[in-house]
Design a protein around this motif. Structure first.
Motif, short mmCIF file in Angstrom:
data_model
loop_
_atom_site.label_atom_id
_atom_site.label_comp_id
_atom_site.label_asym_id
_atom_site.label_seq_id
_atom_site.Cartn_x
_atom_site.Cartn_y
_atom_site.Cartn_z
N PHE A 55 0.83 -1.21 0.00
CA PHE A 55 0.00 0.00 0.00
C PHE A 55 0.87 1.26 0.00
CE2 PHE A 55 -3.78 -2.29 2.11
CZ PHE A 55 -4.46 -2.38 0.91
N LYS A 62 1.15 6.81 -6.60
CA LYS A 62 0.02 7.68 -6.93
C LYS A 62 0.36 9.14 -6.77
CE LYS A 62 -4.16 4.90 -6.23
NZ LYS A 62 -5.50 4.87 -5.63
N GLY A 84 -2.26 -5.26 -1.78
CA GLY A 84 -1.80 -3.96 -2.23
C GLY A 84 -1.47 -3.94 -3.71
N ASP A 87 -4.58 -3.67 -5.64
CA ASP A 87 -5.00 -2.27 -5.60
C ASP A 87 -4.30 -1.49 -6.70
OD1 ASP A 87 -6.36 -0.03 -4.44
OD2 ASP A 87 -4.49 0.55 -3.44
N ASP A 91 -6.27 0.17 -10.03
CA ASP A 91 -6.23 1.63 -10.15
C ASP A 91 -5.17 2.11 -11.13
OD1 ASP A 91 -8.33 2.01 -8.48
OD2 ASP A 91 -7.21 2.88 -6.82
N THR A 389 -5.65 11.35 2.00
CA THR A 389 -6.02 9.98 1.66
C THR A 389 -7.28 9.61 2.42
OG1 THR A 389 -4.76 8.89 3.42
CG2 THR A 389 -3.58 9.42 1.39
N ASP A 391 -9.63 6.13 3.57
CA ASP A 391 -9.81 4.68 3.56
C ASP A 391 -11.16 4.36 2.95
OD1 ASP A 391 -9.49 1.83 4.43
OD2 ASP A 391 -7.84 2.75 5.54
N SER A 392 -11.39 3.08 2.68
CA SER A 392 -12.69 2.64 2.21
C SER A 392 -13.66 2.59 3.39
CB SER A 392 -12.58 1.26 1.56
OG SER A 392 -11.76 1.33 0.42
N SER A 414 -8.49 3.92 -2.46
CA SER A 414 -8.55 2.69 -3.26
C SER A 414 -9.82 2.75 -4.09
CB SER A 414 -8.55 1.47 -2.34
OG SER A 414 -8.69 0.28 -3.09
N THR A 419 -10.45 -1.48 -1.17
CA THR A 419 -10.00 -2.29 -0.06
C THR A 419 -9.90 -1.47 1.22
OG1 THR A 419 -8.20 -3.68 0.78
CG2 THR A 419 -7.59 -1.88 -0.68
N CYS A 422 -6.07 0.96 3.55
CA CYS A 422 -5.06 1.64 2.73
C CYS A 422 -4.81 3.08 3.18
CB CYS A 422 -5.47 1.63 1.27
SG CYS A 422 -6.98 2.58 0.93
N TYR A 426 -1.17 4.68 2.62
CA TYR A 426 -1.15 5.63 1.50
C TYR A 426 -0.52 6.95 1.95
CZ TYR A 426 -4.16 3.66 -2.26
OH TYR A 426 -4.68 2.97 -3.31
#
Length: 598
Positions: A55, A62, A84, A87, A91, A389, A391-392, A414, A419, A422, A426
């Motif tokens: 991650f 990214k 990861g 992911d 993406d 960042t 998270d989900s 993500s 997921t 992350c 991240y």
């Protein structure tokens, strides 16, 4: 003493400009780790778990635009990298995984930690995965893996047996079946579509009066061109989740996100448009795109992604910025024309009203803090160069709807794998990509318990290396796996089952303080803004532990009948939080219709 394969590997990575390797040690990569201790670089960043290493490599890639590199030992270490790496694959992020393997003499003998790594990685690293067997395979293996990852924006993997790492390096020779390589580097071609296809696309655009534009992360280098296109056509611009930071939310014609995490102005614009342009986006939910039958054009650098989300009339494969520049030469200005101007006025009015209603929703009373208030208070306080960042989970709802990014700000999550876990790694990857920029991670308590708490130890370890040491982890603390709870209600018609959804209470601020980080607990709505001020003014990492109400619903911009029916069924079936959900849900939705109109 000659150069080992491991030493040559690190030398080659340096030649490619790799500055960081995110990893965790193990005897399957002992040869590489030993050389790292003696080498001039890359810098080894030790996570608490190999999944976090992957991650962090994704986050680094990214936010830097460069290759992310992660490394793990044989057996369980290689297995742990997979989430990861998936992911990265979904993406479209360039990441190289360097994975250990048992000694060559033991391969096939079912010895300790032996897994068929090549087969295991064949899907996630389908663009390029190879197992090294002799020194002469280098540097080609590394060079090709890196070139493939960068050119195709996908994860690749090189598997290196432990004994080979310690073997003396010998380069490929000018012999049959030896494969040489060349100097590290990648020349990226400028891909542009044919002129006649650009003219066809312009004909579609010129014929429309109600233009809607959807951009994704593939439009990141084309922000100026997107703005010019919107101005010339008098259209509006919606943003896919991964493209949230591409365009300034202060622009009056930017309607915000799309889909369940999107906005009402976007839903209305896509519903009512007559012409649709999709630029650098691979949004997988066709039901949130315009009704079929609209005239449509797609622009994407990847021909594999063209024409698969909407029945487009013209498909342009090419670099977004250069393709738009060529398209703009053929597009006629609609400024001053009655139909397009009325369309633009309606979009801007809808956007103004939406932001008013979002502010009103964030101030709906809650127990103790409305989770929307967290991002509502953060948004005007965001530093100009911040990296955010998410998270989900339910945190992604508030990130998507309530944060207003300006030019220069960055943000991601993500997107396609969605997921959990992350958000914090991240942000760590972002800090190594931009050590001079503040980072903020918005994380639910489920993801925090999953792995975020452990990764705070990584934050503490490396914060001193960042010129701007600010990394704020904001925990949306509601003791509930909230997103799944709402999905059970809205999509399954099931009341909340506490045995699977309730989380054990934890003091996240207390944990942060126990390991030497800043930590603050917030359980009053009016204290949220001042808490953000203190965290942003701190001279080191801080955890904000904000206790928020799980009964505030993440209501989509358009509620489908079956979702409303399932939610009603779930509440009527004995949901333990049914009273709070009904009252607060009604109060929240009413703000869209009662907020002041401009």
């Amino acid at each position: 003493m000659g150069q080992t394969v491991a030493n040559h590997l690190l030398q080659r990575l340096r030649g490619w400009g790799v500055e960081n390797i995110f990893g965790y040690p193990g005897d399957g990569i002992n040869g590489i780790v030993a050389e790292l201790g003696e080498a001039e670089g890359p810098h080894f960043v030790q996570s608490r778990h190999e999944e976090m290493s992957a991650f962090e490599a994704v986050g680094y890639a990214k936010f830097s635009g460069n290759l992310g590199v992660c490394m793990a030992t044989s057996g369980p270490g290689g297995v742990h990298l997979l989430n990861g790496l998936y992911d990265a694959k979904l993406d479209h992020v360039p990441v190289l995984a360097i994975v250990g393997q048992t000694h060559r003499t033991g391969m096939g003998g079912s010895i300790q930690q032996e897994i068929d790594m090549h087969t295991l990685y064949k899907d996630v690293a389908d663009a390029y995965v190879q197992t090294a067997m002799v020194p002469e395979q280098f540097p080609n293996l590394i060079d090709r893996a890196i070139r493939t990852a960068l050119s195709e924006r996908r994860p690749t993997a090189v598997i290196i047996p432990a004994d080979l790492q310690e073997t003396d390096y010998s380069p490929p020779q000018h012999e049959f079946k030896h494969v040489p390589s060349s100097k590290p580097g990648l020349s990226r071609p400028l891909v542009v579509p044919p002129k006649d296809e650009v003219r066809r696309a312009a004909d579609v655009v010129n014929a429309g009066e109600k233009v809607a534009i959807l951009i994704g992360q593939g439009a990141r280098g084309a922000a100026d061109e997107v703005v010019e296109l919107a101005e010339e056509t008098r259209g509006g611009v919606a943003k896919a989740l991964l493209g949230k930071d591409v365009l300034d939310d202060e622009l009056p014609f930017v309607t915000g996100g799309i889909g369940l995490l999107g906005t009402r102005p976007t839903w209305e614009m896509l519903r009512d448009c007559d012409t649709f342009l999709m630029i650098g986006s691979n949004v997988p939910y066709a039901q949130h795109l315009p009704p079929f039958g609209k005239r449509a054009v797609q622009i994407d650098i990847d021909p594999n992604m063209i024409g698969m989300r909407y029945p487009t009339e013209v498909n342009l494969v090419g670099d977004a910025a250069e393709t738009l520049r060529r398209l703009l030469r053929e597009v006629r200005s609609r400024k001053g024309e009655k139909g397009p101007e009325r369309w633009r006025e309606g979009i801007e009015k809808s956007v103004r009203e939406w932001w008013d209603s979002m502010d009103q929703q964030a101030h709906v009373p809650a127990d103790p803090v409305n989770p929307m208030r967290i991002c509502n208070e953060l948004s005007p306080r965001l530093p100009d160069n911040v990296v955010v960042t998410s998270d989900s989970g339910s945190a992604a709802n508030w990130y998507a709807r309530h944060l207003r990014f300006k030019t220069g700000m960055r943000g991601s999550l993500s997107g396609t794998l969605a997921t959990m876990g992350c958000g914090v790694p991240y942000a760590i990857g972002a800090k190594f990509a931009h050590p001079d920029r503040p980072a903020i991670a918005l994380v639910g308590d489920g993801a925090m318990q999953m792995n975020g708490m452990a990764e705070l130890i990584t934050v503490r370890r490396y914060a001193g290396e960042w010129s701007d040491p600010r990394l704020i982890v904001c925990v949306l603390h509601n003791d509930d796996l909230n997103q799944v709870t709402w999905e059970l209600r809205a999509m399954g018609g099931s009341p909340k089952p506490p045995f699977s959804q309730d989380l054990p209470p934890v003091s996240y601020a207390g944990f942060a303080q126990s390991i030497g980080l800043g930590g603050e607990t917030v359980d009053d709505a009016d204290a949220v803004g001042p808490a953000w001020d203190r965290a942003l003014a701190a001279d080191g990492p801080v955890v904000l532990d904000i206790h928020c109400d799980p009964d505030i619903p993440p209501i989509p911009p358009y509620v489908e009948t079956d979702q409303l029916t399932d939610t009603s069924k779930a509440l009527a079936s004995g949901d333990p939080d049914r009273f709070g959900v009904m009252v607060k849900g009604l109060r929240t939705k009413l703000q869209e219709f009662t907020s002041p109109r401009r």
